[in-house]
Design a protein around this motif. Sequence first.
Motif, PDB file in Angstrom:
ATOM      1  N   ILE A  48      43.786  34.663  44.384  1.00 12.82           N
ATOM      2  CA  ILE A  48      43.690  35.843  45.251  1.00 12.82           C
ATOM      3  C   ILE A  48      44.555  36.971  44.712  1.00 12.82           C
ATOM      4  CG2 ILE A  48      44.209  36.754  47.548  1.00 12.82           C
ATOM      5  CD1 ILE A  48      43.574  33.925  48.634  1.00 12.82           C
ATOM      6  N   PRO A  55      39.171  35.970  49.299  1.00 10.16           N
ATOM      7  CA  PRO A  55      39.535  34.965  50.299  1.00 10.16           C
ATOM      8  C   PRO A  55      38.509  34.852  51.417  1.00 10.16           C
ATOM      9  CG  PRO A  55      40.902  36.928  50.517  1.00 10.16           C
ATOM     10  CD  PRO A  55      40.124  37.087  49.254  1.00 10.16           C
ATOM     11  N   VAL A  59      40.742  31.358  55.146  1.00 11.00           N
ATOM     12  CA  VAL A  59      41.971  31.593  54.382  1.00 11.00           C
ATOM     13  C   VAL A  59      42.698  32.822  54.918  1.00 11.00           C
ATOM     14  CG1 VAL A  59      42.907  32.170  52.104  1.00 11.00           C
ATOM     15  CG2 VAL A  59      41.079  30.469  52.323  1.00 11.00           C
TER      16      VAL A  59
END
Length: 208
Positions: A48, A55, A59
């Motif tokens: 990320i 994401p 998440v």
Amino acid sequence: MQDTEAMTAEHEAGSVARILSDMRRENGWTLAELSKRTGVSISALSKIENGQSQPAFSVLTRLSSGLGVDFADLLEGRSGSARFARAARTINRRGEGKRLENDMGVYRLLATELAAKALTPMVIDIPARADRAEPARSAHSGEEFVYVLSGNVIFEMVPYAPVILAEGDTVYFDAASEHGFYATGPGNARILSICYSGSGAAPDHLTV
């Protein structure tokens, strides 16, 4: 339209990467420490931050909860928005809201101008399940209320049998139990979902 959606996704991913990088630098956290705080794996956090991965919703909610950053601020890369307090108010006109898409459907997050809310209201367009597709599932802390705005949806929740909810029907349930929705088709259905976390933090959704 596809180009616009791709640009929106890139903006969201870049904003989250910037927030993570800034918070790690300011607090002197390693990726391992950040993983412990958020419950997101070290490899996922690294991807990320480096812009190699966008994401997922699950998440994002874990990052929001673990870092104490409002969900909307995380998506926008903001340091903070107006916090919910006495006489606080925000209005969304028809069609407004922060757009987010995952396997469950297309979300419009409402009232994102206010941080630290106990309630997370969303309008979600729910697609039909494709043949042989794995069902999208979610489970998160707190409680959830759903009102079917249009179409028919099948609501599945462990340990109950699936049930069809028609326009105007509602369901209130323990969101910690694995659950999911899909439209009976062929078009999308639309629901209003209001999640209650009780803590002023975004619900901690698990992988869907």
